[in-house]
Write an enzyme that holds these catalytic residues in place. Sequence first.
Site, short mmCIF file in Angstrom:
data_model
loop_
_atom_site.label_atom_id
_atom_site.label_comp_id
_atom_site.label_asym_id
_atom_site.label_seq_id
_atom_site.Cartn_x
_atom_site.Cartn_y
_atom_site.Cartn_z
N ARG A 8 -4.07 -94.87 64.23
CA ARG A 8 -4.59 -94.12 63.09
C ARG A 8 -5.90 -94.67 62.59
O ARG A 8 -6.22 -95.84 62.79
CB ARG A 8 -3.58 -94.17 61.95
CG ARG A 8 -2.32 -93.41 62.28
CD ARG A 8 -1.61 -92.94 61.06
NE ARG A 8 -2.56 -92.31 60.17
CZ ARG A 8 -2.33 -92.12 58.88
NH1 ARG A 8 -1.22 -92.53 58.34
NH2 ARG A 8 -3.22 -91.52 58.12
N ARG A 64 -16.38 -84.39 71.43
CA ARG A 64 -16.51 -83.53 72.61
C ARG A 64 -17.90 -83.63 73.24
O ARG A 64 -18.05 -83.38 74.43
CB ARG A 64 -16.23 -82.08 72.24
CG ARG A 64 -14.78 -81.80 72.02
CD ARG A 64 -14.52 -80.31 71.94
NE ARG A 64 -13.11 -80.07 71.69
CZ ARG A 64 -12.64 -79.53 70.58
NH1 ARG A 64 -13.45 -79.14 69.65
NH2 ARG A 64 -11.34 -79.37 70.43
N CYS A 76 -8.36 -80.07 65.42
CA CYS A 76 -8.74 -80.30 64.02
C CYS A 76 -7.85 -79.43 63.12
O CYS A 76 -7.51 -78.31 63.48
CB CYS A 76 -10.19 -79.92 63.77
SG CYS A 76 -11.39 -81.01 64.52
N GLU A 79 -6.56 -81.12 55.99
CA GLU A 79 -5.64 -82.02 55.31
C GLU A 79 -5.05 -81.30 54.10
O GLU A 79 -5.69 -80.42 53.51
CB GLU A 79 -6.40 -83.28 54.86
CG GLU A 79 -5.56 -84.35 54.22
CD GLU A 79 -4.63 -85.04 55.19
OE1 GLU A 79 -4.93 -85.11 56.39
OE2 GLU A 79 -3.58 -85.50 54.74
N ARG A 91 -9.47 -87.95 58.73
CA ARG A 91 -8.39 -88.79 59.26
C ARG A 91 -8.23 -88.50 60.74
O ARG A 91 -8.45 -87.38 61.19
CB ARG A 91 -7.08 -88.51 58.53
CG ARG A 91 -7.08 -88.97 57.08
CD ARG A 91 -5.80 -88.53 56.39
NE ARG A 91 -5.65 -89.09 55.07
CZ ARG A 91 -6.18 -88.56 53.95
NH1 ARG A 91 -6.89 -87.46 54.03
NH2 ARG A 91 -5.98 -89.13 52.78
N TYR A 109 -9.75 -98.25 59.22
CA TYR A 109 -10.08 -97.53 57.99
C TYR A 109 -11.46 -97.98 57.54
O TYR A 109 -11.68 -99.17 57.31
CB TYR A 109 -9.03 -97.79 56.90
CG TYR A 109 -7.71 -97.14 57.29
CD1 TYR A 109 -7.41 -95.86 56.87
CD2 TYR A 109 -6.81 -97.80 58.14
CE1 TYR A 109 -6.24 -95.23 57.26
CE2 TYR A 109 -5.64 -97.18 58.53
CZ TYR A 109 -5.36 -95.90 58.10
OH TYR A 109 -4.21 -95.29 58.50
N ARG A 117 -4.85 -97.32 53.19
CA ARG A 117 -3.81 -98.16 53.79
C ARG A 117 -4.20 -99.62 53.70
O ARG A 117 -4.48 -100.28 54.68
CB ARG A 117 -3.60 -97.76 55.26
CG ARG A 117 -3.00 -96.40 55.47
CD ARG A 117 -1.60 -96.25 54.89
NE ARG A 117 -0.67 -97.26 55.35
CZ ARG A 117 0.18 -97.09 56.36
NH1 ARG A 117 0.24 -95.95 56.99
NH2 ARG A 117 0.98 -98.07 56.71
#
Length: 127
Positions: A8, A64, A76, A79, A91, A109, A117
């Site tokens: 992540r 890409r 995609c 959120e 994210r 992050y 996080r």
Amino acid sequence: MKMVRGIRGATTVERDEQEEVKRASLELFTSILTANGLFPEDVVGIFITATPDLTSVFPAEAIREQEPFRYIPILCAQEMDVRGALKRCIRMLVLAYTSKEPQEIRHVYLRDARMLRRDLVEEGRER
């Protein structure tokens, strides 16, 4: 033995401008690869979300455009629009073959997304 693991990451942008969103997306993606010692052939797929205030470009475009990742499936999505959530946030979930154990994975992050996080971000470097 290599297994598919999820890695992540998240980052933010100051403005919803195509070049800024693409630059931040590519920076996040390459940081995830570098932090985990991954090569293009290790990447299986990528899932990206962006907050509803980012509409200038699909973040996947930046990845890409990189020849080694041209045929990697990238999706995609928007959120969830949660009240009080971090704004202008991208994210990313990278699925990749790795011999690392889950606790060895370095999640990344960047910028204001570091606050998302704190348990995964070590001082001076992401975990």
